[in-house]
Design a protein around this motif. Structure first.
Motif, PDB file in Angstrom:
ATOM      1  N   LEU A  68       0.751  -0.948   0.077  1.00 37.77           N
ATOM      2  CA  LEU A  68      -0.113  -0.002  -0.215  1.00 37.77           C
ATOM      3  C   LEU A  68       1.024   1.091  -0.095  1.00 37.77           C
ATOM      4  CD1 LEU A  68      -2.771   1.358   0.138  1.00 37.77           C
ATOM      5  CD2 LEU A  68      -2.718   1.305   2.598  1.00 37.77           C
ATOM      6  N   VAL A  69       0.837   2.246  -0.977  1.00 29.00           N
ATOM      7  CA  VAL A  69       1.498   3.369  -1.208  1.00 29.00           C
ATOM      8  C   VAL A  69       0.521   4.320  -0.648  1.00 29.00           C
ATOM      9  CG1 VAL A  69       2.542   5.019  -2.504  1.00 29.00           C
ATOM     10  CG2 VAL A  69       2.701   2.655  -3.057  1.00 29.00           C
ATOM     11  N   ARG A  70       0.970   4.982   0.619  1.00 31.46           N
ATOM     12  CA  ARG A  70       0.352   5.888   1.300  1.00 31.46           C
ATOM     13  C   ARG A  70       1.105   7.061   1.676  1.00 31.46           C
ATOM     14  NH1 ARG A  70      -3.061   3.811   6.062  1.00 31.46           N
ATOM     15  NH2 ARG A  70      -4.507   3.437   4.373  1.00 31.46           N
ATOM     16  N   ARG A  71       0.547   8.536   0.948  1.00 35.67           N
ATOM     17  CA  ARG A  71       1.261   9.612   1.096  1.00 35.67           C
ATOM     18  C   ARG A  71       0.171  10.721   1.394  1.00 35.67           C
ATOM     19  NH1 ARG A  71       4.575   9.127  -4.209  1.00 35.67           N
ATOM     20  NH2 ARG A  71       2.817  10.030  -5.102  1.00 35.67           N
ATOM     21  N   GLN A  72       0.541  11.653   2.327  1.00 35.31           N
ATOM     22  CA  GLN A  72      -0.219  12.865   2.511  1.00 35.31           C
ATOM     23  C   GLN A  72      -0.397  13.466   1.482  1.00 35.31           C
ATOM     24  OE1 GLN A  72       1.306  15.114   5.476  1.00 35.31           O
ATOM     25  NE2 GLN A  72      -0.675  16.299   5.872  1.00 35.31           N
ATOM     26  N   GLY A  73      -1.934  13.722   1.129  1.00 38.02           N
ATOM     27  CA  GLY A  73      -2.373  14.626   0.024  1.00 38.02           C
ATOM     28  C   GLY A  73      -2.637  13.934  -1.085  1.00 38.02           C
ATOM     29  N   VAL A  74      -2.366  12.701  -1.173  1.00 36.94           N
ATOM     30  CA  VAL A  74      -2.955  12.032  -2.548  1.00 36.94           C
ATOM     31  C   VAL A  74      -3.490  10.830  -1.921  1.00 36.94           C
ATOM     32  CG1 VAL A  74      -0.966  12.857  -3.990  1.00 36.94           C
ATOM     33  CG2 VAL A  74      -0.387  10.550  -2.722  1.00 36.94           C
ATOM     34  N   PRO A  75      -4.391  10.094  -2.948  1.00 33.64           N
ATOM     35  CA  PRO A  75      -5.123   8.802  -2.589  1.00 33.64           C
ATOM     36  C   PRO A  75      -4.334   7.620  -2.276  1.00 33.64           C
ATOM     37  CG  PRO A  75      -6.407   9.995  -4.239  1.00 33.64           C
ATOM     38  CD  PRO A  75      -4.921  10.858  -4.316  1.00 33.64           C
ATOM     39  N   ASP A  76      -4.623   6.681  -1.605  1.00 30.50           N
ATOM     40  CA  ASP A  76      -3.961   5.518  -1.306  1.00 30.50           C
ATOM     41  C   ASP A  76      -3.857   4.815  -2.707  1.00 30.50           C
ATOM     42  OD1 ASP A  76      -3.722   5.949   1.540  1.00 30.50           O
ATOM     43  OD2 ASP A  76      -4.775   4.527   1.908  1.00 30.50           O
ATOM     44  N   LEU A  77      -2.952   4.042  -2.761  1.00 29.70           N
ATOM     45  CA  LEU A  77      -2.558   3.241  -4.021  1.00 29.70           C
ATOM     46  C   LEU A  77      -2.130   1.804  -3.616  1.00 29.70           C
ATOM     47  CD1 LEU A  77      -2.452   3.243  -7.152  1.00 29.70           C
ATOM     48  CD2 LEU A  77       0.055   3.996  -6.741  1.00 29.70           C
ATOM     49  N   TYR A  78      -2.801   0.748  -4.218  1.00 28.78           N
ATOM     50  CA  TYR A  78      -2.339  -0.458  -4.046  1.00 28.78           C
ATOM     51  C   TYR A  78      -1.550  -0.634  -5.281  1.00 28.78           C
ATOM     52  CZ  TYR A  78      -5.730  -0.849  -0.367  1.00 28.78           C
ATOM     53  OH  TYR A  78      -6.508  -0.770   0.646  1.00 28.78           O
ATOM     54  N   VAL A  79      -0.154  -1.465  -4.859  1.00 26.85           N
ATOM     55  CA  VAL A  79       0.700  -1.935  -5.997  1.00 26.85           C
ATOM     56  C   VAL A  79       0.962  -3.374  -5.618  1.00 26.85           C
ATOM     57  CG1 VAL A  79       3.019  -1.544  -6.894  1.00 26.85           C
ATOM     58  CG2 VAL A  79       1.773   0.503  -6.266  1.00 26.85           C
ATOM     59  N   ALA A  80       1.177  -4.051  -6.725  1.00 28.13           N
ATOM     60  CA  ALA A  80       1.236  -5.464  -6.364  1.00 28.13           C
ATOM     61  C   ALA A  80       1.500  -6.234  -7.676  1.00 28.13           C
ATOM     62  CB  ALA A  80      -0.270  -6.200  -6.039  1.00 28.13           C
ATOM     63  N   HIS A  81       1.752  -7.497  -7.427  1.00 27.99           N
ATOM     64  CA  HIS A  81       2.353  -8.493  -8.584  1.00 27.99           C
ATOM     65  C   HIS A  81       0.746  -8.706  -9.182  1.00 27.99           C
ATOM     66  CE1 HIS A  81       3.286 -11.890 -10.880  1.00 27.99           C
ATOM     67  NE2 HIS A  81       4.453 -11.538 -10.759  1.00 27.99           N
ATOM     68  N   PRO A  82       0.772  -8.820 -10.503  1.00 27.30           N
ATOM     69  CA  PRO A  82      -0.514  -9.101 -11.148  1.00 27.30           C
ATOM     70  C   PRO A  82      -1.027 -10.444 -10.564  1.00 27.30           C
ATOM     71  CG  PRO A  82       1.011  -8.533 -12.677  1.00 27.30           C
ATOM     72  CD  PRO A  82       1.783  -8.460 -11.620  1.00 27.30           C
ATOM     73  N   ASP A  83      -0.382 -11.577 -10.160  1.00 28.69           N
ATOM     74  CA  ASP A  83      -0.918 -12.815  -9.637  1.00 28.69           C
ATOM     75  C   ASP A  83      -1.711 -12.362  -8.274  1.00 28.69           C
ATOM     76  OD1 ASP A  83      -0.028 -14.384 -11.274  1.00 28.69           O
ATOM     77  OD2 ASP A  83       1.572 -15.080 -10.388  1.00 28.69           O
ATOM     78  N   ALA A  84      -1.065 -11.446  -7.504  1.00 27.12           N
ATOM     79  CA  ALA A  84      -1.752 -11.063  -6.189  1.00 27.12           C
ATOM     80  C   ALA A  84      -3.062 -10.513  -6.573  1.00 27.12           C
ATOM     81  CB  ALA A  84      -0.889 -10.199  -5.439  1.00 27.12           C
ATOM     82  N   TRP A  85      -3.278  -9.504  -7.627  1.00 27.45           N
ATOM     83  CA  TRP A  85      -4.633  -8.979  -7.938  1.00 27.45           C
ATOM     84  C   TRP A  85      -5.579  -9.819  -8.502  1.00 27.45           C
ATOM     85  CZ3 TRP A  85      -8.080  -8.213 -11.683  1.00 27.45           C
ATOM     86  CH2 TRP A  85      -9.262  -7.397 -11.249  1.00 27.45           C
ATOM     87  N   ILE A  86      -5.157 -10.860  -9.241  1.00 24.67           N
ATOM     88  CA  ILE A  86      -5.975 -11.915  -9.896  1.00 24.67           C
ATOM     89  C   ILE A  86      -6.386 -12.662  -8.712  1.00 24.67           C
ATOM     90  CG2 ILE A  86      -6.102 -13.854 -11.437  1.00 24.67           C
ATOM     91  CD1 ILE A  86      -4.330 -12.204 -13.631  1.00 24.67           C
ATOM     92  N   THR A  87      -5.525 -13.173  -7.772  1.00 26.95           N
ATOM     93  CA  THR A  87      -6.066 -13.985  -6.535  1.00 26.95           C
ATOM     94  C   THR A  87      -6.913 -13.274  -5.782  1.00 26.95           C
ATOM     95  OG1 THR A  87      -3.973 -15.046  -6.652  1.00 26.95           O
ATOM     96  CG2 THR A  87      -5.210 -15.096  -4.679  1.00 26.95           C
ATOM     97  N   ALA A  88      -7.026 -12.105  -5.642  1.00 25.56           N
ATOM     98  CA  ALA A  88      -8.017 -11.417  -4.794  1.00 25.56           C
ATOM     99  C   ALA A  88      -9.116 -11.159  -5.622  1.00 25.56           C
ATOM    100  CB  ALA A  88      -7.165  -9.951  -4.376  1.00 25.56           C
TER     101      ALA A  88
END
Length: 182
Positions: free
Chosen positions: A142-162
């Motif tokens: 999870l990429v979390r920075r003040q002032g910008v929306p959260d962003l999930y970064v993952a291996h494509p296998d992780a996204w497909i599994t979810a």
């Protein structure tokens, strides 16, 4: 220069179709394809590979920006297309392994944040996702920075599994899987 970039984007979209269809052939639509009319105001995604998923593909040299823009674009395209899920897919140029990075503004299933790294830099997230010794399905940051929306970064296998988990859960009111419903 514009034509070279368009050709690069077209090539990346075709490669992304083959890549994603290879990861989850049992969930791939009958005719995976590029979506015509990409870039218009009511854009519904670059490619159609999975039912109910808007997919934005980026093949920029500046990977961190591509990852964020792919996720944000895919989320908006999911709204435009009335799709429940979205996936940003960004090409890592000159990568020997893990040529693609997945990103999303929201994850398909609930995550225990205690179980994943939460960091402030997209480039560092890519490093974790692509060089980790963890199984590919566990590579989520999870990429979390003040002032910008959260962003999930993952291996494509992780996204497909979810996503598989999300669509195989029984639909509340109809008693069918969300994959069948989309």
């Amino acid at each position: 220069m514009g034509n070279a970039r368009k050709r690069q984007g077209d090539k990346a979209e075709l490669a992304a179709i083959l890549y994603l269809a290879g990861l989850a052939p049992e969930h791939t639509v009958e005719r995976p394809r590029r979506v015509l009319g990409a870039g218009r105001r009511d854009d519904e995604g670059d490619i159609l590979v999975f039912p109910g998923v808007a997919i934005q593909v980026k093949a920029w040299r500046e990977l961190s920006g591509a990852i964020r823009e792919a996720a944000i674009g895919a989320a908006q395209q999911a709204v435009n297309a009335e799709r429940r899920y979205h996936l940003g897919l960004s090409k890592r140029h000159a990568a020997r392994t893990d040529s693609w990075v997945a990103s999303a503004a929201s994850w398909p299933v609930s995550l225990d944040l205690a179980g994943i790294p939460v960091i402030g830099q997209t480039a560092r997230a890519v490093s974790i996702v692509t060089s980790s010794v963890e199984p590919t399905t566990d590579r989520i940051v999870l990429v979390r920075r003040q002032g910008v929306p959260d962003l999930y970064v993952a291996h494509p296998d992780a996204w497909i599994t979810a996503w598989r988990t999300a669509v195989s859960a029984p639909a509340r009111s109809m008693g069918m899987s969300q994959l069948e419903a989309s």
